[in-house]
Design an enzyme around this catalytic site. Structure first.
Site, PDB file in Angstrom:
ATOM      1  N   CYS A   1      79.222  43.832  64.074  1.00  0.00           N
ATOM      2  CA  CYS A   1      79.367  42.592  63.298  1.00  0.00           C
ATOM      3  C   CYS A   1      77.997  42.054  62.860  1.00  0.00           C
ATOM      4  O   CYS A   1      77.214  41.608  63.690  1.00  0.00           O
ATOM      5  CB  CYS A   1      80.121  41.580  64.162  1.00  0.00           C
ATOM      6  SG  CYS A   1      80.102  39.897  63.548  1.00  0.00           S
TER       7      CYS A   1
ATOM      8  N   CYS B   1      77.315  38.425  63.722  1.00  0.00           N
ATOM      9  CA  CYS B   1      77.107  38.303  65.168  1.00  0.00           C
ATOM     10  C   CYS B   1      75.647  38.579  65.520  1.00  0.00           C
ATOM     11  O   CYS B   1      75.071  37.906  66.388  1.00  0.00           O
ATOM     12  CB  CYS B   1      78.009  39.282  65.934  1.00  0.00           C
ATOM     13  SG  CYS B   1      79.767  39.000  65.696  1.00  0.00           S
TER      14      CYS B   1
END
Length: 105
Positions: free
Chosen positions: A30, A33
Site C-alpha cells: 500500500c 501506508c
C-alpha cells in the site's frame, strides 16, 4: 516505537489497555501506508507513556481487520476503554492525528 499488533495480542494490548490506543491498519503493498508510516512512528515517540501506537498488517491479520470493518487502508482507529472512539481513512498529517489522540487523553 510502534507496537506490532496481531491476532494473538490485539485484545490484550488494545482492548484491555487503560490508555488510548492508535492502531494503523496497513499492508506492505500500500503506497499511502508507506507515506503515513513515518508519521505513525513519530506519534509513537511523541505519545510514549501517554498512549499506545500500534500497527496491524491486514494481510497477516485478516480476522482483526475484518472484525473492525477495515475496507480501505491505511485506516487509523483510536480506541479508548476497548471501544473505537475515532477513525481516519487515508493519509493524514501528524497534527490531525495528534489532535485526535490528544482528545482521548
Amino acid at each position: 516505537m510502534t507496537v506490532e499488533l496481531n491476532e494473538r495480542n490485539f485484545d490484550e494490548i488494545v482492548v484491555k489497555s487503560d490508555k488510548p490506543v492508535l492502531v494503523d491498519f496497513w499492508a506492505e503493498w500500500c503506497g499511502p501506508c508507506r507515506i503515513i508510516g513515518p508519521t505513525v512512528e513519530e506519534l509513537a515517540k511523541e505519545f510514549e507513556g501517554k498512549a499506545i501506537v500500534g500497527k496491524v498488517n491486514v494481510d497477516e491479520n485478516i480476522s482483526v481487520a475484518s472484525k473492525y470493518g477495515i475496507r480501505n487502508i491505511p485506516t487509523l482507529l483510536i480506541f479508548k476503554s476497548g471501544q473505537v472512539v475515532d477513525k481516519h481513512v487515508g493519509v493524514a498529517s501528524k497534527s490531525v492525528l495528534a489532535e485526535k489522540l490528544n482528545k482521548q487523553l
